[in-house]
Write an enzyme that holds these catalytic residues in place. Structure first.
Site, PDB file in Angstrom:
ATOM      1  N   GLY A  71       0.809  -1.223   0.000  1.00 34.88           N
ATOM      2  CA  GLY A  71       0.000   0.000   0.000  1.00 34.88           C
ATOM      3  C   GLY A  71       0.838   1.267   0.000  1.00 34.88           C
ATOM      4  CB  SER A  72       3.766   2.374   1.989  1.00 38.39           C
ATOM      5  OG  SER A  72       3.175   2.072   3.224  1.00 38.39           O
ATOM      6  CG  ASN A 152      -5.677   3.801   8.410  1.00 42.42           C
ATOM      7  OD1 ASN A 152      -5.966   4.759   7.682  1.00 42.42           O
ATOM      8  ND2 ASN A 152      -4.738   3.876   9.335  1.00 42.42           N
ATOM      9  CB  THR A 238      13.216 -10.414 -10.156  1.00 43.90           C
ATOM     10  OG1 THR A 238      14.377 -10.222 -10.961  1.00 43.90           O
ATOM     11  CG2 THR A 238      12.678 -11.826 -10.355  1.00 43.90           C
ATOM     12  CB  CYS A 325       2.011   4.258  11.210  1.00 39.62           C
ATOM     13  SG  CYS A 325       1.426   3.117   9.969  1.00 39.62           S
TER      14      CYS A 325
HETATM   15  C1  LIG Z   1      -2.017  -0.623   5.862  1.00 42.78           C
HETATM   16  C2  LIG Z   1      -2.341   0.580   5.088  1.00 42.78           C
HETATM   17  C3  LIG Z   1      -1.418   1.134   4.176  1.00 42.78           C
HETATM   18  C4  LIG Z   1      -0.014   0.618   4.045  1.00 42.78           C
HETATM   19  O1  LIG Z   1       0.056  -0.605   3.378  1.00 42.78           O
HETATM   20  P1  LIG Z   1       1.419  -1.430   3.441  1.00 42.78           P
HETATM   21  O2  LIG Z   1       1.166  -2.600   2.562  1.00 42.78           O
HETATM   22  O3  LIG Z   1       1.619  -1.796   4.872  1.00 42.78           O
HETATM   23  O4  LIG Z   1       2.484  -0.532   2.916  1.00 42.78           O
HETATM   24  C5  LIG Z   1      -1.810   2.222   3.432  1.00 42.78           C
HETATM   25  N1  LIG Z   1      -3.039   2.738   3.546  1.00 42.78           N
HETATM   26  C6  LIG Z   1      -3.947   2.245   4.396  1.00 42.78           C
HETATM   27  C7  LIG Z   1      -5.299   2.856   4.469  1.00 42.78           C
HETATM   28  C8  LIG Z   1      -3.634   1.158   5.207  1.00 42.78           C
HETATM   29  O5  LIG Z   1      -4.530   0.683   6.063  1.00 42.78           O
END
Ligand SMILES: *Cc1c(COP(=O)(O)O)cnc(C)c1O
Length: 392
Positions: A71-72, A152, A238, A325
């Site tokens: 996600g990040s 989140n 990769t 976080c």
């Molecule tokens: C967990 C989360 C992320 C980060 O995802 P990662 O795969 O841990 O980098 C980003 N946005 C939201 C809303 C999340 O809940």
């Protein structure tokens, strides 16, 4: 009793997902770019996953799905990739909201240093962005609107298709961080007018370290990693073959069981909320209706969220005060502050987030231990005494 109630932070890997991944962690170890059999088998698995994910999110073509590390990375790529290209055309304005994930907020802060102007929209006490606020904030210089699908911490689900439609009509690109929403509520990139969308496998029982970015055909985004020709030369390296297979399998499982799970979790959630609201001076954070089925986020006045979490851990419950976080820091959550909560109330927050693995027995146990611990902590809290004196 052991209860895992922190599924918004991460979820357990599903045994079915692990089983689908196993061949690519063992026999089929070939590099997808190689021509021999174990290479082409790996390549096939990656492309099958891409097509499957495209279908599951309603994309027009598999080519619109790019694999990332999560996600990040997807959030970083979408926002920086779009904005840096558009800046050359005089577009230096970004619209976002006050309660985005740090993977969006910190990217916006970084872009501000590069000369971008950022508009942070309010989320109001119900934890929702108003589509009309998005409309009012758009101007000729706007490069991108980035608003998360579901939050989140407090689990509120935004009116994404309305926001997407406003952006499409204004000719402004729209990105959404759908990490929490996908697999839990219906998401369709075409119906929702989404141009770019981030997702990550580990939030729906897939492996950590694998995600995707949807980029609608025709949307220009700067390359993320220069190198080989992987991901159409836009994100070299990769491929994480087993992770990609895990992502696709987990997403398919999550979506195929979604409506049944939503019904079950919503009932459990609402029973827990009603029970916990019986605690004196407690409140639910964010709208009850526009909310992820598995999210409960409450504040209990007069206590520290951290002490509550430690006591819950001793009672066998894994929970969170908000975002993983920010836990460990004593700053109150930026999400709760964005709702307009005062610092001292935002400190006493608790997030319980559920998945398929949770049961009604978990809720029974939580309804017993949470009030006990809150009362115990209040029994020697000077803050609680002060609140009581002020009100007597
Ligand atoms: C967990 C989360 C992320 C980060 O995802 P990662 O795969 O841990 O980098 C980003 N946005 C939201 C809303 C999340 O809940």
């Amino acid at each position: 009793m052991q209860i895992y109630a922190d599924n918004a932070a991460t979820t357990a890997l599903s045994p079915k997902v692990l089983e689908a991944m196993m061949p690519y962690l063992t026999e089929v170890y070939g590099n997808p770019s190689s021509l021999y059999r174990i290479g082409s088998q790996a390549k096939e698995a990656v492309e099958e996953a891409r097509a499957n994910i495209a279908r599951l999110i309603g994309a027009e073509s598999a080519n619109e799905v790019y694999f990332t590390s999560g996600g990040s990375e997807s959030d970083n790529w979408a926002i920086k990739g779009v904005c840096r290209l558009l800046k050359a055309k005089g577009k230096n304005h970004i619209i976002t909201s006050k309660f985005e994930h740090h993977a969006v907020l910190h990217v916006c802060e970084a872009l501000k240093k590069e000369g971008f102007e950022i508009t942070y929209l309010d989320v109001y006490s119900d934890g929702l962005v108003k589509p009309e606020d998005v409309k009012a904030a758009i101007k000729a210089e706007t490069a991108l609107v980035t608003i998360m699908y579901a939050n989140n911490e407090i689990g509120t689900v935004q009116p994404i298709s309305e926001i997407g439609k406003i952006c499409r009509e204004a000719g402004v690109l729209f990105h959404t961080d759908a990490v929490q929403a996908i697999g839990n509520v219906p998401v369709n990139v075409q119906d929702d007018y989404i141009d770019l969308m981030s997702l990550t496998a580990h939030k729906f029982h897939g492996p950590k370290g694998c995600g995707a970015l949807y980029i609608r055909k025709g949307v220009r985004v700067a390359n993320l990693i220069e190198g080989g020709a992987q991901e159409r030369s836009r994100r070299a390296g990769t491929e994480n073959v087993a992770g990609i297979v895990g992502l696709s399998t987990a997403l398919e499982l999550a979506i195929s069981t979604m409506s049944e799970r939503a019904e079950r979790l919503t009932k459990m959630r609402d029973r827990l909320i009603s029970g916990l609201l019986k605690i004196e001076r407690s409140r639910l954070n964010g709208s009850k209706e526009h909310r992820l089925p598995g999210n409960v986020n409450m504040c209990f006045e007069g206590i520290e969220g951290e002490s509550l979490l430690l006591r819950l851990d001793l009672a066998g419950v894994s929970a969170s005060s908000g975002s993983a976080c920010t836990s460990g820091s004593l700053d109150p959550s930026h999400v709760l502050l964005a709702l307009g909560l005062p610092h001292e109330i935002a400190h006493g927050s608790l997030r319980l987030s559920f998945s398929d693995d949770n049961t009604e027995e978990d809720i029974d146990y939580l309804l017993k231990v949470v009030p006990e611990i809150v009362n115990y902590l209040r029994s020697f809290s000077p803050l609680w005494d002060k609140i009581n004196n002020e009100n007597n």
